[in-house]
Enzyme design. Structure first.
Site, PDB file in Angstrom:
ATOM      1  N   LEU A 149       0.864  -1.177   0.000  1.00 24.59           N
ATOM      2  CA  LEU A 149       0.000   0.000   0.000  1.00 24.59           C
ATOM      3  C   LEU A 149       0.898   1.223   0.000  1.00 24.59           C
ATOM      4  O   LEU A 149       1.960   1.215   0.630  1.00 24.59           O
ATOM      5  CB  LEU A 149      -0.906   0.021   1.245  1.00 24.59           C
ATOM      6  CG  LEU A 149      -1.904  -1.127   1.409  1.00 24.59           C
ATOM      7  CD1 LEU A 149      -2.672  -0.962   2.723  1.00 24.59           C
ATOM      8  CD2 LEU A 149      -2.878  -1.181   0.244  1.00 24.59           C
ATOM      9  N   ASP A 150       0.493   2.269  -0.713  1.00 24.53           N
ATOM     10  CA  ASP A 150       1.262   3.506  -0.694  1.00 24.53           C
ATOM     11  C   ASP A 150       1.435   3.988   0.743  1.00 24.53           C
ATOM     12  O   ASP A 150       0.606   3.701   1.614  1.00 24.53           O
ATOM     13  CB  ASP A 150       0.549   4.600  -1.503  1.00 24.53           C
ATOM     14  CG  ASP A 150       0.510   4.287  -2.994  1.00 24.53           C
ATOM     15  OD1 ASP A 150       1.311   3.460  -3.443  1.00 24.53           O
ATOM     16  OD2 ASP A 150      -0.338   4.889  -3.680  1.00 24.53           O
ATOM     17  N   LYS A 151       2.479   4.759   0.984  1.00 26.27           N
ATOM     18  CA  LYS A 151       2.756   5.280   2.325  1.00 26.27           C
ATOM     19  C   LYS A 151       1.515   5.912   2.947  1.00 26.27           C
ATOM     20  O   LYS A 151       1.184   5.651   4.108  1.00 26.27           O
ATOM     21  CB  LYS A 151       3.886   6.313   2.261  1.00 26.27           C
ATOM     22  CG  LYS A 151       4.177   7.003   3.585  1.00 26.27           C
ATOM     23  CD  LYS A 151       5.263   8.056   3.442  1.00 26.27           C
ATOM     24  CE  LYS A 151       5.510   8.771   4.763  1.00 26.27           C
ATOM     25  NZ  LYS A 151       6.561   9.811   4.657  1.00 26.27           N
ATOM     26  N   ARG A 264      -5.753   5.672  -7.764  1.00 29.74           N
ATOM     27  CA  ARG A 264      -5.540   7.122  -7.803  1.00 29.74           C
ATOM     28  C   ARG A 264      -5.504   7.627  -9.239  1.00 29.74           C
ATOM     29  O   ARG A 264      -6.128   8.646  -9.574  1.00 29.74           O
ATOM     30  CB  ARG A 264      -4.245   7.463  -7.066  1.00 29.74           C
ATOM     31  CG  ARG A 264      -4.267   7.076  -5.590  1.00 29.74           C
ATOM     32  CD  ARG A 264      -2.877   7.094  -4.966  1.00 29.74           C
ATOM     33  NE  ARG A 264      -2.305   8.437  -4.982  1.00 29.74           N
ATOM     34  CZ  ARG A 264      -1.049   8.699  -4.629  1.00 29.74           C
ATOM     35  NH1 ARG A 264      -0.236   7.700  -4.290  1.00 29.74           N
ATOM     36  NH2 ARG A 264      -0.602   9.939  -4.652  1.00 29.74           N
TER      37      ARG A 264
END
Length: 346
Positions: A149-151, A264
């Site tokens: 998962l992205d930060k 996104r």
């Protein structure tokens, strides 16, 4: 079968190759014979390291052809200490056993050490928490990351503790659930509302020509293009009863593929970027001015992309049981939803 090796050494597996193994590659035959206990790349590394013998002599070459009737012995050395080092970072653990661990990752936590984030990551935290229960991924005592998962994206993640679990879960994520029970769902808060309440975004992703750290929708024929499919449904609209009048929306996104920044980029591509997204929604920041207080201030100051991995389901690599985990929206997104619900409806 397992037999004791020389004193002080690790136990080994000794197998006799059947006549039909004649002509097969050593690494291929071993991978099948060990039934998923070790990945083929791990077996190749053991062969090259001198840990596999054929009729008592080190093999060294993974491509070596078998004759049939040989005794093949595999010694698996003790896992090496993990790099990087463990750090005592609190974890929200949803489930844990000897094969895997499932956590609810908070926004702001980087998954894996890298440039600019060599410490303070999820991997550092897992090494410290799991300790000796990590039996070794590729011969090193480290957690097996099978998806990321992205930060600044929060939500459910599964991490492998063993080579066998790592291989099985990696395979499941690689085929995106086509042959198993893998299911991933995300909650996203977006600007405006899509015209269609339920739809599929099928648009290839590649590197942006303007910024190589970003992704963009690209022509499917481009060399770096990767097939990407997101199914979405609008769960709730805010500030309007129709897509034309809505100022924001809560959207449920389901992944059929797992590309970097997929949700996104796809939502921005159809004109509805995520609230707070600093890379793909920056041009929409002024949309907050259309909101009444307190939603206006909360949305304008929202510090991250409003994205939460709320659901993860997968087949347990050892038991075959379908594991299903779902978490509520984190406090920051829940607070924004409450403020958006209080908006007057046009």
């Amino acid at each position: 079968m397992s037999v004791p090796d020389s004193e002080g050494a690790a136990p080994r597996k000794a197998l006799v190759t059947p006549p039909e193994a004649a002509g097969q590659r050593l690494d291929q035959w071993l991978a099948a014979a060990l039934e998923g206990e070790l990945s083929r790349s791990r077996i190749q590394a053991l062969i090259r390291g001198g840990h596999v013998t054929v009729s008592g002599r080190p093999a060294h070459e993974p491509k070596r052809k078998l004759a049939g009737g040989e005794t093949v012995a595999v010694t698996v050395p003790e896992a090496e200490p993990a790099e990087p080092q463990g750090e005592a970072i609190p974890l929200d653990i949803l489930y844990e056993d000897s094969h895997l661990i499932v956590i609810d990752k908070p926004a702001g936590l980087v998954v894996h050490p890298g440039a600019g984030n060599w410490t303070g990551t999820l991997v550092n935290a897992l090494i410290a928490h799991c300790g000796d229960t990590l039996s070794g991924i590729g011969g090193v005592k480290r957690p097996g990351i099978v998806h990321r998962l992205d930060k600044e994206t929060s939500g459910v993640m599964v991490v492998a503790k063993t080579d066998q679990a790592h291989r099985a879960l990696a395979d499941a994520f690689a085929d995106h659930g086509a042959s198993g029970s893998l299911e991933r769902a995300y909650s996203a808060l977006v600007w405006g509302a899509p015209e269609r309440m339920n739809a599929t975004i099928d648009a290839a992703l590649g590197r942006s020509t303007r910024d190589r750290t970003r992704r963009a929708v690209v022509n499917a024929g481009r060399e770096d293009a990767r097939h990407a499919v997101t199914r979405y449904s609008v769960s709730e609209m805010f500030g309007g009863a129709s897509p034309e009048g809505a100022l924001a929306a809560l959207v449920d996104c389901r992944l059929e593929t797992g590309r970097t920044h997929q949700i996104r980029v796809h939502m921005a591509h159809i004109g509805h970027p995520l609230i707070g997204d600093p890379e793909y929604g920056l041009a929409f920041r002024t949309k907050a001015n259309r909101l009444a207080e307190p939603a206006r201030s909360i949305a304008a100051a929202f510090p991250r992309q409003a994205l939460h991995a709320r659901l993860l389901a997968f087949e347990h690599p050892a038991t075959g049981e379908t594991m299903r985990f779902e978490t509520a929206l984190p406090a920051d997104m829940a607070g924004l939803v409450r403020a958006l619900r209080d908006l007057p409806r046009s």
